[in-house]
Design a protein around this motif. Sequence first.
Motif, short mmCIF file in Angstrom:
data_model
loop_
_atom_site.label_atom_id
_atom_site.label_comp_id
_atom_site.label_asym_id
_atom_site.label_seq_id
_atom_site.Cartn_x
_atom_site.Cartn_y
_atom_site.Cartn_z
N VAL B 225 0.87 -1.18 0.00
CA VAL B 225 0.00 0.00 0.00
C VAL B 225 0.90 1.23 0.00
O VAL B 225 1.46 1.60 1.04
CB VAL B 225 -0.93 0.01 1.23
N GLY B 226 1.05 1.85 -1.19
CA GLY B 226 1.81 3.09 -1.24
C GLY B 226 1.08 4.18 -0.47
O GLY B 226 -0.15 4.23 -0.47
N LEU B 227 1.86 5.02 0.23
CA LEU B 227 1.21 6.08 1.02
C LEU B 227 1.24 7.39 0.24
O LEU B 227 2.12 7.64 -0.59
CB LEU B 227 1.92 6.22 2.36
N ALA B 228 0.24 8.23 0.50
CA ALA B 228 0.14 9.52 -0.19
C ALA B 228 1.38 10.37 0.10
O ALA B 228 1.99 10.24 1.16
CB ALA B 228 -1.13 10.25 0.26
N ASP B 229 1.75 11.22 -0.83
CA ASP B 229 2.84 12.17 -0.58
C ASP B 229 2.42 13.06 0.60
O ASP B 229 1.27 13.49 0.69
CB ASP B 229 3.07 13.04 -1.82
N ASP B 230 3.39 13.33 1.48
CA ASP B 230 3.09 14.15 2.67
C ASP B 230 1.93 13.59 3.48
O ASP B 230 1.19 14.36 4.11
CB ASP B 230 2.76 15.60 2.26
N HIS B 231 1.79 12.26 3.46
CA HIS B 231 0.73 11.66 4.29
C HIS B 231 0.99 11.95 5.75
O HIS B 231 2.15 12.15 6.17
CB HIS B 231 0.65 10.14 4.05
N GLU B 232 -0.08 11.99 6.51
CA GLU B 232 0.06 12.22 7.95
C GLU B 232 -0.74 11.14 8.67
O GLU B 232 -1.88 10.87 8.31
CB GLU B 232 -0.48 13.62 8.30
N TRP B 233 -0.11 10.50 9.64
CA TRP B 233 -0.81 9.51 10.46
C TRP B 233 -1.61 10.22 11.54
O TRP B 233 -1.21 11.28 12.02
CB TRP B 233 0.19 8.55 11.10
N ALA B 234 -2.73 9.61 11.91
CA ALA B 234 -3.57 10.16 12.97
C ALA B 234 -4.12 9.03 13.81
O ALA B 234 -4.00 7.85 13.44
CB ALA B 234 -4.72 10.97 12.37
N GLY B 235 -4.72 9.38 14.94
CA GLY B 235 -5.32 8.38 15.82
C GLY B 235 -5.78 9.07 17.09
O GLY B 235 -5.15 10.00 17.56
N PRO B 259 -3.59 6.30 1.89
CA PRO B 259 -2.79 5.62 0.87
C PRO B 259 -2.72 6.52 -0.38
O PRO B 259 -3.48 7.47 -0.53
CB PRO B 259 -3.62 4.37 0.54
N HIS B 260 -1.78 6.18 -1.26
CA HIS B 260 -1.73 6.87 -2.55
C HIS B 260 -2.70 6.17 -3.49
O HIS B 260 -2.59 4.96 -3.71
CB HIS B 260 -0.33 6.87 -3.13
N ARG B 261 -3.62 6.91 -4.06
CA ARG B 261 -4.70 6.31 -4.85
C ARG B 261 -4.21 5.51 -6.06
O ARG B 261 -4.92 4.64 -6.56
CB ARG B 261 -5.71 7.38 -5.28
N GLY B 290 -1.93 -0.73 -10.05
CA GLY B 290 -1.87 0.73 -10.21
C GLY B 290 -2.87 1.44 -9.31
O GLY B 290 -3.43 2.46 -9.68
N GLY B 291 -3.10 0.87 -8.12
CA GLY B 291 -3.99 1.50 -7.16
C GLY B 291 -5.44 1.09 -7.29
O GLY B 291 -6.24 1.32 -6.39
N LYS B 374 -1.68 14.95 -4.23
CA LYS B 374 -0.90 14.23 -3.21
C LYS B 374 -1.19 12.73 -3.23
O LYS B 374 -0.49 11.95 -2.58
CB LYS B 374 -1.23 14.77 -1.81
N GLY B 375 -2.27 12.34 -3.92
CA GLY B 375 -2.61 10.92 -3.99
C GLY B 375 -3.86 10.54 -3.21
O GLY B 375 -4.22 9.36 -3.16
N ALA B 376 -4.53 11.54 -2.60
CA ALA B 376 -5.73 11.23 -1.80
C ALA B 376 -6.91 10.88 -2.72
O ALA B 376 -7.17 11.58 -3.69
CB ALA B 376 -6.09 12.42 -0.91
N ASN B 377 -7.61 9.82 -2.38
CA ASN B 377 -8.71 9.33 -3.21
C ASN B 377 -10.01 10.06 -2.86
O ASN B 377 -10.16 10.63 -1.78
CB ASN B 377 -8.89 7.82 -2.97
N ARG B 378 -10.96 10.02 -3.81
CA ARG B 378 -12.24 10.71 -3.61
C ARG B 378 -13.36 9.81 -4.11
O ARG B 378 -13.29 9.23 -5.18
CB ARG B 378 -12.21 12.01 -4.43
#
Lengths: 417, 417
Positions: B225-235, B259-261, B290-291, B374-378
């Motif tokens: 699972v590729g992560l989005a550019d400048d991804h930020e973890w939360a919790g 993830p990167h979409r 390819g996502g 950045k790769g965020a999906n919609r």
Amino acid sequence: MAESAMNHEEKLDKLAEVAVRVGLGLAHGQQLVMTAPLEAVPLVRRITEHAYKAGASLVTTIFGDEQSTLMRFQHGADDSFDTASKWLYDGMAEAFRGGAARLAIAGEDPNLLAGQDPARVARANRARSQAYLPALELISGFDINWTICSFASSAWARAVFPNVSEEQAVAKLWDAIFAASRVDRPDPVAAWGEHNAELRARYSMLNAKQYSALHFRGPGTDLKVGLADDHEWAGGATKAKNGVVCNPNIPSEEVFTTPHRARVEGTVTSTKPLSYQGTLIQDIAVRFEGGQIAEARARTGQDVLQKVLETDEGARRLGEVALVPHSSPISASGLLFYNTLFDENASHHIALGQAYAKCVRGGLSMTEAELEQKGANRSLIHIDWMIGSDKVDVDGVNADGSAEPLMRGGEWVTKAA
Amino acid sequence: MAESAMNHEEKLDKLAEVAVRVGLGLAHGQQLVMTAPLEAVPLVRRITEHAYKAGASLVTTIFGDEQSTLMRFQHGADDSFDTASKWLYDGMAEAFRGGAARLAIAGEDPNLLAGQDPARVARANRARSQAYLPALELISGFDINWTICSFASSAWARAVFPNVSEEQAVAKLWDAIFAASRVDRPDPVAAWGEHNAELRARYSMLNAKQYSALHFRGPGTDLKVGLADDHEWAGGATKAKNGVVCNPNIPSEEVFTTPHRARVEGTVTSTKPLSYQGTLIQDIAVRFEGGQIAEARARTGQDVLQKVLETDEGARRLGEVALVPHSSPISASGLLFYNTLFDENASHHIALGQAYAKCVRGGLSMTEAELEQKGANRSLIHIDWMIGSDKVDVDGVNADGSAEPLMRGGEWVTKAA
Ligand SMILES: [Zn+2]
Ligand SMILES: [Zn+2]
Ligand SMILES: [Zn+2]
Ligand SMILES: [Zn+2]
């Protein structure tokens, strides 16, 4: 099915059917926006079923919880009481603009806020009325078909029948609601058809007369209620602007019209208590001058009455006058329901505050200024109180000052055509 | 008060307190918009009381009635299923724009619509999702503080515990909810403080690493699972744009990111059933290229899964990846809750559909185009499904392709700092 064979569940279902078919006249594809007390879930579900069977595209019920309302008064910060859910009322207005029908189930505890600070109650009511106004204008202007019916909640039943067990009280209140809503008849929908024909004959006669005023005389009452120019009488079924015929009140026994806001003179005494936000206002005695209340007294609840009159300029003037024969079923029950939907149908009444645009000829398409020109009153409030009894006579007064007897001993002088 | 001395009513009140103080962090003067199933009235009232004590200016609850929902499928016209109460959702969005906080009580019957026409269910869901989108964007964008907690409704309890009496099932589900919500601790608010500190240590470590991908390996799973550019973890706790710190999920055990979409490759097999709108989708097996999902199978519910994937272009791509240790309290219970709020906190999971803007650095103030960059999906959907177990290992993959062990046998390799 014979009348006596109907059990409670069947009557409840008939009430739902009357609400949807007679009350709303719901059209295929209409959304329905319903409001109801939590306790009314069984009726809400039956109405929802009838609405979907009638082709509703979506039924959305906004339930009210009186215990949650009470908690605000018990635990809320003092600065909270000027807030209302304007977002929700604006949403409802948007639904109506989109063609949704509106059904309200009444069943409030008349004493819910009796022990709370009257100033806070007034602030909360005022905020709510202002927030609700855009939606209310679409309703009272009949942009859409709408109706109000009722559910015998336990708190309401206890107030109406304080001397029996809660179970008995609820059963008695249901009997009264079913009877007044014509749901105990073999064919309730047909019974409403006949009833509407009678009301139509009565208001057609009054419309043909175009009296300039009504003159009420009885114990403590000598009141001339001037009628608005081009006033129109109404009662029972109404055609909304969307073309749907609805019965806005289940039950309904009145014929009513718009008084002239500047032409009410004389004194009037209430004949039944007015239950307003948990306060019983009894023996109201009021003197009108130039359409405005110049003096107001009440044996109980005078301070609440004064607060009501201070709501706005229109709160001291009349927005409705209605005639109800003393022999009407609700009057004959002899009960005080602490609920306008029932009590206003037991007696002649007048309402402080907002007039109905539909009770002026062409009024539904007039601007506010045009309506005011005709004499229609405007206010945030519309509060009905009872001024009829078997001892109150009513004359119709012609433009030349001559009078004709309309009602004697509480009954119509002539039979409906 | 000792833990064992708390009775059900006291725990319910603690849950309400946690929901208002920890979940919402409700600020003085905020309105609260709550949604709840009818059965949750006892919890609604306790939350309402705590909200007013915390200074709420007004609490408005929109109750949902599952029986009324069902009636639409039983009696509604076929042309009704593309309608949604957009007016209500737009009203809620307006409330959020005006600063209202949002609380949802979950407790749905996971099997409510199991017997209904899947095409109608899909149409109704799609209409609802589209109508809700403006409100949802304000929520998921954290314009305001919000939270979800749960109520052990009888239908939900029967689904989770099918082999005991309904009364026992409800009691068992409450035990699980109270435990997972940390309400059975002597000081639940303090326990949430500690829990949040642990989650913060974990996501801070992951944020410092800025892995380019996560590599999941286990039975039937070999997924990068590729992560989005400048991804930020939360919790856990989150600071909303209005400055209020809230805990959007009660319970919550996960740390998660975007993830990167376009950068997801390989195969993955679900480790727990997914309950979606009354259908149990079991043993999902999917291949990403390819996502995008290139191939999807399921042992049960495959047709429903296919319908979900056809919702829109983003429905075939990932919007979330989350890590949850196998020893988390919800996982340890061994139960399947048929409810995302619980099941997603039992296991690593991925979500089809919409990404969280807050899981991209600066994402809450980015345009949609910038987020996509950045790769965020919609997508209209966000559906979590479980891919973790004690047999699934996770590596963090650096930009140079080197890998570091993150989790082994379902547990973190390093202790949270
Ligand atoms: Zn009236
Ligand atoms: Zn009236
Ligand atoms: Zn998650
Ligand atoms: Zn998720």
